[in-house]
Structures are given as C-alpha cells and as structure tokens.
Design a protein around this motif. Structure first.
Motif, PDB file in Angstrom:
ATOM      1  N   ARG A   1       0.812  -1.216   0.000  1.00 17.74           N
ATOM      2  CA  ARG A   1       0.000   0.000   0.000  1.00 17.74           C
ATOM      3  C   ARG A   1       0.847   1.269   0.000  1.00 17.74           C
ATOM      4  NH1 ARG A   1      -2.757  -3.002  -1.752  1.00 17.74           N
ATOM      5  NH2 ARG A   1      -4.742  -3.865  -1.050  1.00 17.74           N
ATOM      6  N   MET A   2       2.165   1.110   0.109  1.00 19.23           N
ATOM      7  CA  MET A   2       3.028   2.293   0.098  1.00 19.23           C
ATOM      8  C   MET A   2       4.420   1.916  -0.382  1.00 19.23           C
ATOM      9  SD  MET A   2       4.150   4.796   3.291  1.00 19.23           S
ATOM     10  CE  MET A   2       2.473   5.378   3.574  1.00 19.23           C
ATOM     11  N   VAL A   3       4.975   2.779  -1.232  1.00 20.50           N
ATOM     12  CA  VAL A   3       6.396   2.722  -1.575  1.00 20.50           C
ATOM     13  C   VAL A   3       7.003   4.018  -1.051  1.00 20.50           C
ATOM     14  CG1 VAL A   3       8.118   2.532  -3.391  1.00 20.50           C
ATOM     15  CG2 VAL A   3       5.928   1.333  -3.630  1.00 20.50           C
ATOM     16  N   PHE A   4       7.969   3.888  -0.154  1.00 24.00           N
ATOM     17  CA  PHE A   4       8.574   5.040   0.526  1.00 24.00           C
ATOM     18  C   PHE A   4       9.985   5.231  -0.038  1.00 24.00           C
ATOM     19  CE2 PHE A   4      10.718   7.467   3.728  1.00 24.00           C
ATOM     20  CZ  PHE A   4       9.751   8.208   4.387  1.00 24.00           C
ATOM     21  N   VAL A   5      10.251   6.398  -0.598  1.00 21.05           N
ATOM     22  CA  VAL A   5      11.487   6.636  -1.342  1.00 21.05           C
ATOM     23  C   VAL A   5      12.254   7.819  -0.776  1.00 21.05           C
ATOM     24  CG1 VAL A   5      12.447   7.223  -3.614  1.00 21.05           C
ATOM     25  CG2 VAL A   5      10.448   5.736  -3.467  1.00 21.05           C
ATOM     26  N   GLU A   6      13.564   7.686  -0.713  1.00 20.42           N
ATOM     27  CA  GLU A   6      14.467   8.823  -0.545  1.00 20.42           C
ATOM     28  C   GLU A   6      15.306   8.907  -1.821  1.00 20.42           C
ATOM     29  OE1 GLU A   6      17.018   8.278   2.772  1.00 20.42           O
ATOM     30  OE2 GLU A   6      15.415   8.273   4.249  1.00 20.42           O
ATOM     31  N   THR A   7      15.290  10.030  -2.480  1.00 18.80           N
ATOM     32  CA  THR A   7      16.154  10.203  -3.640  1.00 18.80           C
ATOM     33  C   THR A   7      16.605  11.648  -3.712  1.00 18.80           C
ATOM     34  OG1 THR A   7      16.371   9.908  -6.048  1.00 18.80           O
ATOM     35  CG2 THR A   7      14.178  10.523  -5.235  1.00 18.80           C
ATOM     36  N   PRO A   8      17.895  11.909  -3.518  1.00 17.57           N
ATOM     37  CA  PRO A   8      18.983  10.973  -3.259  1.00 17.57           C
ATOM     38  C   PRO A   8      18.821  10.283  -1.899  1.00 17.57           C
ATOM     39  CG  PRO A   8      19.840  13.100  -3.970  1.00 17.57           C
ATOM     40  CD  PRO A   8      18.393  13.296  -3.652  1.00 17.57           C
ATOM     41  N   ALA A   9      19.323   9.045  -1.818  1.00 16.43           N
ATOM     42  CA  ALA A   9      19.222   8.278  -0.586  1.00 16.43           C
ATOM     43  C   ALA A   9      20.240   8.775   0.434  1.00 16.43           C
ATOM     44  CB  ALA A   9      19.440   6.799  -0.873  1.00 16.43           C
ATOM     45  N   ASN A  10      19.918   8.581   1.679  1.00 19.24           N
ATOM     46  CA  ASN A  10      20.760   9.002   2.796  1.00 19.24           C
ATOM     47  C   ASN A  10      21.449   7.783   3.404  1.00 19.24           C
ATOM     48  OD1 ASN A  10      21.846  10.190   5.083  1.00 19.24           O
ATOM     49  ND2 ASN A  10      19.892  10.620   6.064  1.00 19.24           N
ATOM     50  N   PRO A  11      22.781   7.694   3.391  1.00 16.97           N
ATOM     51  CA  PRO A  11      23.785   8.665   2.954  1.00 16.97           C
ATOM     52  C   PRO A  11      24.506   8.262   1.664  1.00 16.97           C
ATOM     53  CG  PRO A  11      24.788   7.150   4.471  1.00 16.97           C
ATOM     54  CD  PRO A  11      23.388   6.628   4.225  1.00 16.97           C
ATOM     55  N   THR A  12      23.961   7.263   0.938  1.00 17.24           N
ATOM     56  CA  THR A  12      24.680   6.747  -0.227  1.00 17.24           C
ATOM     57  C   THR A  12      24.453   7.574  -1.483  1.00 17.24           C
ATOM     58  OG1 THR A  12      22.844   5.266  -0.780  1.00 17.24           O
ATOM     59  CG2 THR A  12      24.574   4.398   0.699  1.00 17.24           C
ATOM     60  N   LEU A  13      23.446   8.464  -1.448  1.00 16.60           N
ATOM     61  CA  LEU A  13      23.118   9.345  -2.566  1.00 16.60           C
ATOM     62  C   LEU A  13      22.660   8.590  -3.810  1.00 16.60           C
ATOM     63  CD1 LEU A  13      23.430  12.228  -1.568  1.00 16.60           C
ATOM     64  CD2 LEU A  13      25.372  10.934  -0.737  1.00 16.60           C
ATOM     65  N   ARG A  14      22.174   7.350  -3.631  1.00 22.05           N
ATOM     66  CA  ARG A  14      21.618   6.602  -4.765  1.00 22.05           C
ATOM     67  C   ARG A  14      20.322   7.268  -5.240  1.00 22.05           C
ATOM     68  NH1 ARG A  14      23.162   1.333  -5.620  1.00 22.05           N
ATOM     69  NH2 ARG A  14      22.046   1.664  -7.603  1.00 22.05           N
ATOM     70  N   ILE A  15      20.032   7.119  -6.534  1.00 21.53           N
ATOM     71  CA  ILE A  15      18.912   7.806  -7.159  1.00 21.53           C
ATOM     72  C   ILE A  15      17.813   6.825  -7.545  1.00 21.53           C
ATOM     73  CG2 ILE A  15      18.209   9.245  -9.118  1.00 21.53           C
ATOM     74  CD1 ILE A  15      20.009  10.633  -7.003  1.00 21.53           C
ATOM     75  N   THR A  16      16.568   7.232  -7.322  1.00 20.03           N
ATOM     76  CA  THR A  16      15.400   6.449  -7.728  1.00 20.03           C
ATOM     77  C   THR A  16      14.617   7.221  -8.788  1.00 20.03           C
ATOM     78  OG1 THR A  16      15.203   5.370  -5.571  1.00 20.03           O
ATOM     79  CG2 THR A  16      13.222   5.443  -6.943  1.00 20.03           C
ATOM     80  N   ASP A  17      14.205   6.530  -9.820  1.00 20.82           N
ATOM     81  CA  ASP A  17      13.399   7.114 -10.891  1.00 20.82           C
ATOM     82  C   ASP A  17      11.971   7.271 -10.381  1.00 20.82           C
ATOM     83  OD1 ASP A  17      11.882   7.659 -13.165  1.00 20.82           O
ATOM     84  OD2 ASP A  17      13.133   6.407 -14.466  1.00 20.82           O
ATOM     85  N   LEU A  18      11.598   8.479 -10.007  1.00 20.22           N
ATOM     86  CA  LEU A  18      10.303   8.702  -9.369  1.00 20.22           C
ATOM     87  C   LEU A  18       9.136   8.469 -10.320  1.00 20.22           C
ATOM     88  CD1 LEU A  18      11.023  11.818  -7.121  1.00 20.22           C
ATOM     89  CD2 LEU A  18      10.845   9.414  -6.458  1.00 20.22           C
ATOM     90  N   ARG A  19       9.250   8.881 -11.572  1.00 21.77           N
ATOM     91  CA  ARG A  19       8.148   8.675 -12.517  1.00 21.77           C
ATOM     92  C   ARG A  19       7.871   7.184 -12.696  1.00 21.77           C
ATOM     93  NH1 ARG A  19      10.851  13.026 -15.077  1.00 21.77           N
ATOM     94  NH2 ARG A  19       9.567  14.901 -15.339  1.00 21.77           N
ATOM     95  N   ARG A  20       8.916   6.413 -12.842  1.00 21.62           N
ATOM     96  CA  ARG A  20       8.759   4.972 -13.064  1.00 21.62           C
ATOM     97  C   ARG A  20       8.151   4.289 -11.832  1.00 21.62           C
ATOM     98  NH1 ARG A  20      11.247   0.347 -11.989  1.00 21.62           N
ATOM     99  NH2 ARG A  20      11.129  -1.329 -13.533  1.00 21.62           N
ATOM    100  N   VAL A  21       8.666   4.622 -10.656  1.00 23.49           N
ATOM    101  CA  VAL A  21       8.165   3.990  -9.434  1.00 23.49           C
ATOM    102  C   VAL A  21       6.741   4.439  -9.147  1.00 23.49           C
ATOM    103  CG1 VAL A  21       8.526   3.750  -6.956  1.00 23.49           C
ATOM    104  CG2 VAL A  21      10.481   3.673  -8.504  1.00 23.49           C
ATOM    105  N   ALA A  22       6.401   5.682  -9.450  1.00 24.63           N
ATOM    106  CA  ALA A  22       5.024   6.152  -9.251  1.00 24.63           C
ATOM    107  C   ALA A  22       4.063   5.346 -10.109  1.00 24.63           C
ATOM    108  CB  ALA A  22       4.926   7.628  -9.594  1.00 24.63           C
ATOM    109  N   GLU A  23       4.420   5.135 -11.364  1.00 25.86           N
ATOM    110  CA  GLU A  23       3.561   4.362 -12.257  1.00 25.86           C
ATOM    111  C   GLU A  23       3.377   2.932 -11.741  1.00 25.86           C
ATOM    112  OE1 GLU A  23       3.457   2.812 -16.929  1.00 25.86           O
ATOM    113  OE2 GLU A  23       5.032   4.187 -16.245  1.00 25.86           O
ATOM    114  N   LEU A  24       4.469   2.331 -11.286  1.00 21.59           N
ATOM    115  CA  LEU A  24       4.418   0.962 -10.778  1.00 21.59           C
ATOM    116  C   LEU A  24       3.578   0.877  -9.500  1.00 21.59           C
ATOM    117  CD1 LEU A  24       5.465  -1.949 -11.090  1.00 21.59           C
ATOM    118  CD2 LEU A  24       7.454  -1.274  -9.737  1.00 21.59           C
ATOM    119  N   ALA A  25       3.821   1.797  -8.569  1.00 19.04           N
ATOM    120  CA  ALA A  25       3.081   1.796  -7.309  1.00 19.04           C
ATOM    121  C   ALA A  25       1.583   1.970  -7.549  1.00 19.04           C
ATOM    122  CB  ALA A  25       3.611   2.890  -6.389  1.00 19.04           C
ATOM    123  N   HIS A  26       1.236   2.916  -8.401  1.00 18.30           N
ATOM    124  CA  HIS A  26      -0.172   3.194  -8.644  1.00 18.30           C
ATOM    125  C   HIS A  26      -0.858   2.024  -9.348  1.00 18.30           C
ATOM    126  CE1 HIS A  26       0.877   7.760  -8.480  1.00 18.30           C
ATOM    127  NE2 HIS A  26       0.755   7.219  -7.280  1.00 18.30           N
TER     128      HIS A  26
END
Length: 377
Positions: free
Chosen positions: A133-158
């Motif tokens: 029911r939820m995908v929780f994202v940090e981008t950049p991630a703390n503290p590794t600064l890894r990046i998540t594609d928000l548009r792609r994950v939003a589409e998948l989550a929805h």
C-alpha cells in the motif's frame, strides 16, 4: 511564480499592513456561543501562525495541502498513519536511520510489514507483494546518494494501488518537486534545509489528494505533534532565504566533490548520480542540481578519527542542511539504529563519512579538508 519568489511572497500583507505575519501564541480561542464555531478553537487543532506556514509549504511543493509538525519524524509517523493492519510498505535498503527505527520497532505491532529493496529504480511488479500500500522513497538516498526514478516507481506503485511517498529532505522543493513527478505525498525534515540554521526542529508533509489530506489532518490533530507558533514563524522567515542558501551550499559542494575526487587521500566520493550513468541521467531529468550533501571514503592507511579531530570548520555532528558545514559517521550516528547486516546491505560501510556543506567560503573548506587529510596519515 518562480519558487524564489514564492519563498518570499506567498504571504504578503497582514494585520495593520505588516509585511510579516504575527505570532499568535494563544492556546485556546473564543467561539460563537450560538454555534460553538470559530476559525480556530484550540492550538493543537489549528493556529493562525502555523496555518500561514502551511500555506507557504504547500505553495513551494505545488500542493493543495500542507501540514507542519514538531519534528521530521513526527511528520513521517503521520504519513505511516495512512497504513492499516495487513498492509505492506516497500522501502530502499538505504533509508534514514530514524525511519528505519520507526518501521522496524513500531510498525510490526500494528500488523504492518516492511520489505526492503536494494535498487528501487529496478523495481518490478514481482517485487511488490500483495497488500503493498506504500512505496517510501528517498532520492537521493541518505547517505549513499543513490537515485530512484520517481516517474517509473510512481507508475508501478499506482498500478498496484499503492501510494508513492517521497522524503525530499535532501533536495527541497527548490531542486526537486516530487508531486509533479507522480508522488502522492512528500515529507521533509524542515530541521534541515528549510530551517537552515540548526536551531529548530520541524517536519513537513504535503499532498494534493483531499482524502489523504483528511487522514493527515487527523493524524496531526490526534497525534498532537504540531509545530509551535514561535517555530512556525521562524520557519516562515528562514524559508525566505532557502533558495539563496541552498544555491551557495550546492556550488560549494560541487567544488568540494571535484577536489576530493582528485585527492590521493580519498578512495571514493559519492554524489547524486555517481553510482551509474543511468542514475545520473535520471537525476538530471527529475532534479535541478545535486544538492549540498556528499559522502566519501578515506584511502587505506588514513586514520578516520585523526582526520575528524583535525578538522577545524565542519563540526562532527548529526543533521545537515544548516549554513554551517557538518560531518558525520553514518554507521555510528545517523544510521546506528540499523543492524550491521542492514547497513552492509545498504552500502553504509564503517569507512563512509557524510559531509553536509554549508555557506562558508569554499576555499577555506577545501583548505581545511586538505590539512585534515594530511594529519590523518
């Protein structure tokens, strides 16, 4: 209007033509005896100064609803109030230690399950269990600064009926606007860049969804973790200089990262997009800059404690986003709540240091880092 203007001009003229809002300290407000109604009744449920701040916070994120909390974790806790027993929340392995503590210690008793994923950008339908029911994202991630594609994950989550929640503390709405990228809720620790002076605690949640706004308003009122009027006023004032502060901090961080990458005393420098060309491309498309946090590892043979003790300018302290530079050791400070196995999986190794770059003269910061690296040999 541009966000630089919104930060200053969202609130304009107030009582008696004042150009800054008044601070309303009242804990209770008189009501109409005939109806029992009024614009405000009790400070926990609403306060004019906090309402003014929440107007600014919503405007910056391009949201319809904003909520101000006493701390960043109070804001995050309110977001998790949208979950119910039996639900699943998906998070990255590299997540803020306070969020990890809340998820691991408190959510299981509520019947909520957490699933950790190494690379959210590689998330597939098979990675989302039933009842996600939820995908929780940090981008950049703390503290590794890894990046998540928000548009792609939003589409998948929805597609799975799940919410996308983005912790945007590192970027702020100046550099990244997750609601425009498909997020349902944005949360920030306003203690960091929004406050910007290491002198107050605050948390922010924004959303465009009216139903979610009702749930968040209830969590704010019932939970009681509201931001006090004085801190609401101070945060309004601090936000006015956010674009200026963050611009200087980011310029400094870019220069420092470039310098450290060429220094023989540094084994690796982590910045948004440094993990891969694909992450660099994604971050460039969804954010307006790298921000002002970087992480690095000392070269073999250098003594970490000696290096940290030799620093004169960055304070060895938790937190980030203030006008002064801060450096920390995530494994024993910001992420100490994680198990060693969880930290290892997230890439939070014992040799990793995180630097939050301030607004000092960049030449002075670089010189200080250089002399500390020399002292660490």
């Amino acid at each position: 209007m541009h966000i630089d203007t919104l930060a200053v001009q969202t609130l304009r003229h107030h009582e008696h033509g004042a150009v800054v809002p008044p601070v309303h300290l009242a804990s209770t407000f008189a009501l109409d005896p005939a109806t029992g109604e009024g614009p405000y009744a009790y400070q926990r449920g609403g306060n004019p100064t906090r309402a003014a701040l929440e107007t600014v916070l919503a405007a910056l994120d391009g949201a319809s609803h904003g909520f101000a909390f006493a701390t960043g974790m109070a804001a995050t806790a309110a977001v998790f109030e949208t979950l119910r027993s039996g639900d699943v929340v998906v998070l990255p392995t590299s997540v803020y230690g306070g969020t990890y503590r809340f998820v691991e210690r408190l959510l299981p008793a509520r019947g909520i399950t957490a699933r950790y994923v190494d690379d959210l950008s590689a998330l597939t339908d098979d990675d989302l269990p039933e009842r996600t029911r939820m995908v929780f994202v940090e981008t950049p991630a703390n503290p590794t600064l890894r990046i998540t594609d928000l548009r792609r994950v939003a589409e998948l989550a929805h597609r799975h009926g799940a919410l996308l929640v983005v912790d945007n503390t590192f970027m702020t709405p100046v550099l990244q606007r997750p609601l425009e990228l498909g997020a349902d809720i944005v949360v920030q620790s306003a203690t960091k860049y929004l406050g910007g002076h290491s002198d107050l605690l605050a948390g922010v949640v924004t959303t465009d969804d009216p139903a979610l706004a009702e749930t968040l308003a209830l969590a704010q009122k019932a939970g009681g973790g509201v931001l006090a009027p004085q801190d609401s006023f101070r945060l309004i004032q601090s936000i006015k200089t956010l674009p200026l502060r963050l611009g200087r901090q980011q310029d400094n961080a870019v220069a420092i990262a470039a310098h450290l990458r060429s220094h023989e005393g540094i084994a690796a420098v982590l910045t948004p997009g440094s993990a891969s060309e694909e992450e660099a491309r994604v971050h460039a498309e969804q954010a307006a800059g790298p921000g002002a946090v970087l992480s690095f590892r000392l070269a073999p043979g250098l003594d970490r404690v000696r290096f940290l003790r030799a620093l004169n300018l960055p304070a060895y302290a938790v937190s980030l986003g203030g006008v002064e530079s801060l450096i920390c050791h995530p494994a024993t400070m910001t992420h100490e709540a994680m198990t060693p196995e969880a930290r290892d999986r997230a890439g939070i190794t014992d040799d990793l240091l995180r630097l939050s770059v301030g607004i000092e003269r960049v030449d002075d910061l670089i010189a200080d880092l250089d002399q500390a690296l020399a002292a660490a040999r």
